[in-house]
Design a protein around this motif. Structure first.
Motif, short mmCIF file in Angstrom:
data_model
loop_
_atom_site.label_atom_id
_atom_site.label_comp_id
_atom_site.label_asym_id
_atom_site.label_seq_id
_atom_site.Cartn_x
_atom_site.Cartn_y
_atom_site.Cartn_z
N ALA A 1 0.84 -1.21 0.00
CA ALA A 1 0.00 0.00 0.00
C ALA A 1 0.87 1.25 0.00
O ALA A 1 0.59 2.22 -0.73
CB ALA A 1 -0.93 -0.01 1.21
N ALA B 1 1.43 4.99 4.35
CA ALA B 1 0.63 4.76 3.15
C ALA B 1 -0.61 5.65 3.14
O ALA B 1 -0.95 6.27 2.12
CB ALA B 1 0.23 3.29 3.06
N ALA C 1 0.99 3.86 -3.15
CA ALA C 1 0.63 5.27 -2.93
C ALA C 1 1.81 6.18 -3.23
O ALA C 1 1.65 7.26 -3.81
CB ALA C 1 0.14 5.46 -1.49
N ALA D 1 -3.50 6.35 0.55
CA ALA D 1 -4.08 5.01 0.61
C ALA D 1 -5.26 5.01 1.58
O ALA D 1 -5.27 5.74 2.58
CB ALA D 1 -3.03 4.00 1.05
N VAL E 1 -5.00 3.48 -4.01
CA VAL E 1 -4.94 2.14 -3.44
C VAL E 1 -5.85 2.01 -2.23
O VAL E 1 -5.99 2.95 -1.45
CB VAL E 1 -3.48 1.77 -3.07
#
Length: 390
Positions: free
Chosen positions: A22, A167, A26, A172, A32
């Motif tokens: 992730a 992330a 990102a 994300a 994501v």
């Protein structure tokens, strides 16, 4: 991202590899989402030995590439996560009659230092006999040598949470609690059925990463059209927390029963001892320490530290995903395997195995594999330089 798609990439699992993918996705500029049914680092990523290390013992099975990569990633984590990853002293006591002689251990440590570039975190030395009595009550009867080197330690769950926060800071989205139900590959993407907070929904993504750890093949079995799965064996590893204190660092011990490596490590509440390797069948969510594992670890600890013989205060078990092979688990390859649905333009990648130490490198390899199937994007950051904070 094309109209009608919810994201570029959907990741199943928020253990260290799911969080790492992730973050890498990102950072590369992609949209994501992560599905996690229980919580960040709820599985094996919170039940490890908590070590960020090069894998000294992997030299015995000639896994030089893995050791080199691990040492490189250790150096990166020491730089970007100084509050989460720190160097600590390790000790290897060598006794007469052991399978690993002092000469063999010295040769292994020399190669380890060479692969680490002979940096400060790779050097080692032999402790003089005059210091042995100060090594936390280590049994010195029959002791031939004690080597000291350094490796790194972390809080595995805290590191995983830090990577996931990184992330999320890059865009994300974490869906939790969210359970993967099924997926279908379509002409222009992947349709994923899931439940989020008990509500059924369907998400559409360009690609899917199966980072479900011990559940990896269970997730793969719910994807249409059917995909082949790697033959794996789940191997459980148990740790014990026993009363006592280790003030000098971590001890790398050779089990008197089968010569496996066992670590004894200082912990805030006592001494952490692990780990074992026992084949496991059944629900990964029900893994638990076995009486034979507890006896094995207590026996190993008692051989070296006779004073640390109290009843365990706690025991926990995690699962490793290893290739199914006739050899003992201790000697099997520990390289992470990426299983893709299409070698040229993969849209579904499953992650098999892997080490806590190399999560970032694995995530970058996943993104490289998926690059042909993902849209062009403007990179936001470099994961090798992104700071990670507790």
């Amino acid at each position: 991202m094309s109209t009608g798609l919810d994201c570029d990439l959907l990741v199943v699992g928020a253990g260290i590899h799911g969080a790492g993918v992730a973050q890498a996705a990102a950072a590369a500029g992609h949209d994501v989402r992560v599905l996690e049914q229980t919580g960040i680092a709820a599985g094996t990523s919170s039940r490890s030995s908590r070590l960020i290390h090069g894998g000294l013992r992997y030299l015995e099975s000639a896994q030089l590439r893995l050791v080199y990569e691990s040492l490189r990633e250790r150096a990166i984590l020491l730089r970007i996560a100084p509050d989460l990853v720190r160097l600590v002293p390790f000790h290897i006591p060598v006794y007469r009659g052991m399978r690993r002689s002092a000469a063999r251990v010295r040769a292994g440590l020399s190669l380890y230092a060479l692969l680490g570039g002979w940096r400060g975190g790779s050097r080692f030395h032999s402790l003089p006999r005059s210091t042995w009595d100060g090594l936390d009550g280590l049994d010195t009867r029959g002791l031939d040598a004690v080597f000291r080197y350094v490796d790194a330690r972390t809080d595995d769950a805290a590191l995983t949470r830090a990577v996931m926060r990184s992330a999320q800071s890059l865009g994300a989205e974490l869906l939790c609690p969210a359970r993967f139900v099924a997926a279908r590959a379509t002409g222009d993407g992947i349709e994923i059925d899931c439940t989020e907070n008990g509500r059924e929904r369907t998400l559409r993504a360009r690609a899917l990463v199966n980072a479900a750890g011990p559940w990896v093949n269970r997730v793969l079995a719910r994807i249409e059209p059917p995909l082949s799965a790697s033959r794996i064996e789940l191997v459980q590893g148990t740790h014990l927390l026993v009363p006592g204190r280790l003030a000098c660092g971590i001890y790398y011990l050779e089990s008197p029963r089968d010569a496996r490596a066992v670590f004894a490590m200082p912990d805030d509440q006592g001494v952490l001892v692990g780990t074992t390797e026992v084949p496991y069948e059944g629900d990964p969510g029900r893994v638990a320490p076995l009486p034979a594992e507890i006896a094995y670890l207590r026996e190993t600890l008692a051989r070296y530290f006779p004073r640390l013989d109290g009843e365990p205060m706690e025991a926990y078990a995690g699962l490793r995903v290893l290739p199914a092979m006739p050899t003992a688990a201790f000697h099997r390859p520990r390289e992470t395997v990426l299983h893709a649905d299409d070698p040229a333009r993969p849209r579904i990648v499953s992650i098999y195995g892997g080490k806590l130490t190399t999560y970032r490198a694995v995530a970058e390899r996943v993104m490289a594999r998926l690059q042909p199937s993902l849209p062009a994007a403007i990179r936001r950051a470099d994961t090798a330089r992104l700071p990670l904070a507790p």
